[in-house]
Design a protein around this motif. Structure first.
Motif, mmCIF file in Angstrom:
data_model
loop_
_atom_site.group_PDB
_atom_site.id
_atom_site.type_symbol
_atom_site.label_atom_id
_atom_site.label_comp_id
_atom_site.label_asym_id
_atom_site.label_seq_id
_atom_site.Cartn_x
_atom_site.Cartn_y
_atom_site.Cartn_z
ATOM 1 N N GLY A 15 0.798 -1.219 0.000
ATOM 2 C CA GLY A 15 0.000 0.000 0.000
ATOM 3 C C GLY A 15 0.823 1.258 0.000
ATOM 4 N N GLY A 16 2.126 1.132 0.223
ATOM 5 C CA GLY A 16 3.004 2.291 0.263
ATOM 6 C C GLY A 16 3.368 2.804 -1.117
ATOM 7 N N SER A 17 4.188 3.856 -1.132
ATOM 8 C CA SER A 17 4.596 4.498 -2.380
ATOM 9 C C SER A 17 6.108 4.678 -2.431
ATOM 10 C CB SER A 17 3.936 5.874 -2.511
ATOM 11 O OG SER A 17 2.543 5.781 -2.574
ATOM 12 N N LEU A 18 6.623 4.681 -3.639
ATOM 13 C CA LEU A 18 8.023 5.019 -3.903
ATOM 14 C C LEU A 18 8.082 5.784 -5.210
ATOM 15 C CD1 LEU A 18 9.921 1.669 -3.149
ATOM 16 C CD2 LEU A 18 10.112 3.784 -1.839
ATOM 17 N N ARG A 19 9.099 6.617 -5.353
ATOM 18 C CA ARG A 19 9.359 7.254 -6.634
ATOM 19 C C ARG A 19 10.773 6.912 -7.074
ATOM 20 N NH1 ARG A 19 9.434 13.540 -8.684
ATOM 21 N NH2 ARG A 19 11.343 13.602 -7.451
ATOM 22 N N LEU A 20 10.864 6.194 -8.173
ATOM 23 C CA LEU A 20 12.162 5.879 -8.756
ATOM 24 C C LEU A 20 12.610 7.027 -9.654
ATOM 25 C CD1 LEU A 20 11.644 2.145 -9.794
ATOM 26 C CD2 LEU A 20 12.544 3.049 -7.645
ATOM 27 N N SER A 21 13.899 7.295 -9.624
ATOM 28 C CA SER A 21 14.491 8.312 -10.487
ATOM 29 C C SER A 21 15.630 7.692 -11.286
ATOM 30 C CB SER A 21 15.053 9.469 -9.656
ATOM 31 O OG SER A 21 14.046 10.104 -8.907
ATOM 32 N N CYS A 22 15.852 8.226 -12.468
ATOM 33 C CA CYS A 22 16.953 7.766 -13.308
ATOM 34 C C CYS A 22 17.589 8.983 -13.965
ATOM 35 C CB CYS A 22 16.439 6.803 -14.369
ATOM 36 S SG CYS A 22 17.655 6.337 -15.615
ATOM 37 N N ILE A 23 18.818 9.259 -13.586
ATOM 38 C CA ILE A 23 19.537 10.388 -14.174
ATOM 39 C C ILE A 23 20.341 9.889 -15.360
ATOM 40 C CG2 ILE A 23 21.283 12.154 -13.784
ATOM 41 C CD1 ILE A 23 20.433 12.227 -10.872
ATOM 42 N N VAL A 24 20.169 10.566 -16.487
ATOM 43 C CA VAL A 24 20.845 10.188 -17.726
ATOM 44 C C VAL A 24 21.972 11.180 -18.005
ATOM 45 C CG1 VAL A 24 20.598 9.783 -20.196
ATOM 46 C CG2 VAL A 24 18.696 9.263 -18.625
ATOM 47 N N SER A 25 23.129 10.670 -18.341
ATOM 48 C CA SER A 25 24.245 11.535 -18.748
ATOM 49 C C SER A 25 24.864 10.987 -20.017
ATOM 50 C CB SER A 25 25.293 11.629 -17.641
ATOM 51 O OG SER A 25 25.825 10.362 -17.344
ATOM 52 N N GLY A 26 25.455 11.872 -20.802
ATOM 53 C CA GLY A 26 26.152 11.459 -21.998
ATOM 54 C C GLY A 26 25.278 11.219 -23.214
ATOM 55 N N TYR A 27 23.986 11.525 -23.135
ATOM 56 C CA TYR A 27 23.082 11.307 -24.283
ATOM 57 C C TYR A 27 22.536 12.652 -24.708
ATOM 58 C CZ TYR A 27 19.544 9.279 -27.283
ATOM 59 O OH TYR A 27 18.781 8.934 -28.379
ATOM 60 N N THR A 28 22.695 12.994 -25.990
ATOM 61 C CA THR A 28 22.305 14.321 -26.463
ATOM 62 C C THR A 28 21.284 14.301 -27.592
ATOM 63 O OG1 THR A 28 24.197 14.338 -27.961
ATOM 64 C CG2 THR A 28 24.520 15.324 -25.776
ATOM 65 N N ASP A 29 20.968 13.127 -28.136
ATOM 66 C CA ASP A 29 20.017 13.064 -29.237
ATOM 67 C C ASP A 29 18.629 13.460 -28.754
ATOM 68 O OD1 ASP A 29 19.908 10.758 -31.992
ATOM 69 O OD2 ASP A 29 18.495 12.347 -31.510
ATOM 70 N N THR A 30 17.859 14.115 -29.649
ATOM 71 C CA THR A 30 16.513 14.537 -29.266
ATOM 72 C C THR A 30 15.495 13.422 -29.441
ATOM 73 O OG1 THR A 30 16.202 15.423 -31.477
ATOM 74 C CG2 THR A 30 16.961 16.957 -29.772
ATOM 75 N N ARG A 31 15.876 12.328 -30.074
ATOM 76 C CA ARG A 31 14.983 11.176 -30.222
ATOM 77 C C ARG A 31 15.379 10.111 -29.213
ATOM 78 N NH1 ARG A 31 14.441 8.114 -35.507
ATOM 79 N NH2 ARG A 31 16.663 7.893 -35.067
ATOM 80 N N TYR A 32 14.403 9.556 -28.547
ATOM 81 C CA TYR A 32 14.704 8.471 -27.628
ATOM 82 C C TYR A 32 13.424 7.789 -27.182
ATOM 83 C CZ TYR A 32 13.476 12.116 -24.251
ATOM 84 O OH TYR A 32 12.835 13.126 -23.572
ATOM 85 N N CYS A 33 13.596 6.607 -26.662
ATOM 86 C CA CYS A 33 12.564 5.899 -25.936
ATOM 87 C C CYS A 33 13.177 5.513 -24.600
ATOM 88 C CB CYS A 33 12.119 4.655 -26.684
ATOM 89 S SG CYS A 33 10.848 3.701 -25.833
ATOM 90 N N MET A 34 12.478 5.782 -23.513
ATOM 91 C CA MET A 34 12.976 5.425 -22.192
ATOM 92 C C MET A 34 11.923 4.607 -21.462
ATOM 93 S SD MET A 34 15.078 8.657 -20.705
ATOM 94 C CE MET A 34 15.866 7.528 -19.548
ATOM 95 N N GLY A 35 12.378 3.807 -20.522
ATOM 96 C CA GLY A 35 11.398 2.979 -19.836
ATOM 97 C C GLY A 35 11.886 2.434 -18.514
ATOM 98 N N TRP A 36 10.966 1.773 -17.854
ATOM 99 C CA TRP A 36 11.243 1.074 -16.597
ATOM 100 C C TRP A 36 10.883 -0.398 -16.755
ATOM 101 C CZ3 TRP A 36 13.897 3.232 -12.753
ATOM 102 C CH2 TRP A 36 13.944 4.619 -12.673
ATOM 103 N N PHE A 37 11.825 -1.242 -16.388
ATOM 104 C CA PHE A 37 11.642 -2.682 -16.419
ATOM 105 C C PHE A 37 11.825 -3.235 -15.006
ATOM 106 C CE2 PHE A 37 11.717 -4.444 -20.853
ATOM 107 C CZ PHE A 37 11.548 -3.244 -21.502
ATOM 108 N N ARG A 38 11.135 -4.324 -14.747
ATOM 109 C CA ARG A 38 11.245 -4.967 -13.440
ATOM 110 C C ARG A 38 11.709 -6.399 -13.617
ATOM 111 N NH1 ARG A 38 7.809 -8.342 -10.078
ATOM 112 N NH2 ARG A 38 6.628 -8.703 -11.988
#
Length: 127
Positions: A15-38
């Motif tokens: 019943g609790g909550s969490l917020r995952l964060s992902c900091i990206v470095s070294g990527y400069t293209d304006t096109r991308y797909c990002m996601g979360w996998f478990r």
């Protein structure tokens, strides 16, 4: 060199909550797909939510059921996953991922062709 660094995992009660964060470095293209996998213990990694550069999102609805929200902060080069109403079955290693194209069909499947992966952040949900 592209790097993805996750944070925000931890141990919570059902019943609790969490917020995952992902900091990206070294990527400069304006096109991308990002996601979360478990990846649950002893099982293969599978997609939960993806988002592209235009903010178009897809969720694995049979699993998420309205509990999670994927979002991004372009200025901060950060991807988020807000997870509410957590269940014990959400336990596992959670990975941030990035590909250098728009999201494709079927990219929540285990064999999705994402190019870059983070090291993972552990989420444990138990009473």
């Amino acid at each position: 060199q592209v790097q993805l660094v996750e944070s925000g995992g931890g141990s919570v009660h059902p019943g609790g909550s969490l917020r995952l964060s992902c900091i990206v470095s070294g990527y400069t293209d304006t096109r991308y797909c990002m996601g979360w996998f478990r990846q649950a213990p002893g099982k293969e990694r599978e997609g939960v939510a993806i988002i592209d550069a235009n903010g178009w999102t897809t969720y694995r609805e049979d699993y998420v059921k309205g509990r999670f929200t994927i979002s991004k902060d372009n200025a901060a080069n950060t991807l988020y996953l807000q997870m509410n109403r957590l269940k014990p079955e959400d336990t596992g290693m959670w990975y941030c991922t990035l590909h250098d194209s728009s999201c494709g069909r079927g990219w929540l499947k285990p064999n999705a062709p994402f190019k870059y992966w983070g090291q993972g952040s552990q989420v444990t949900v138990s009473s």
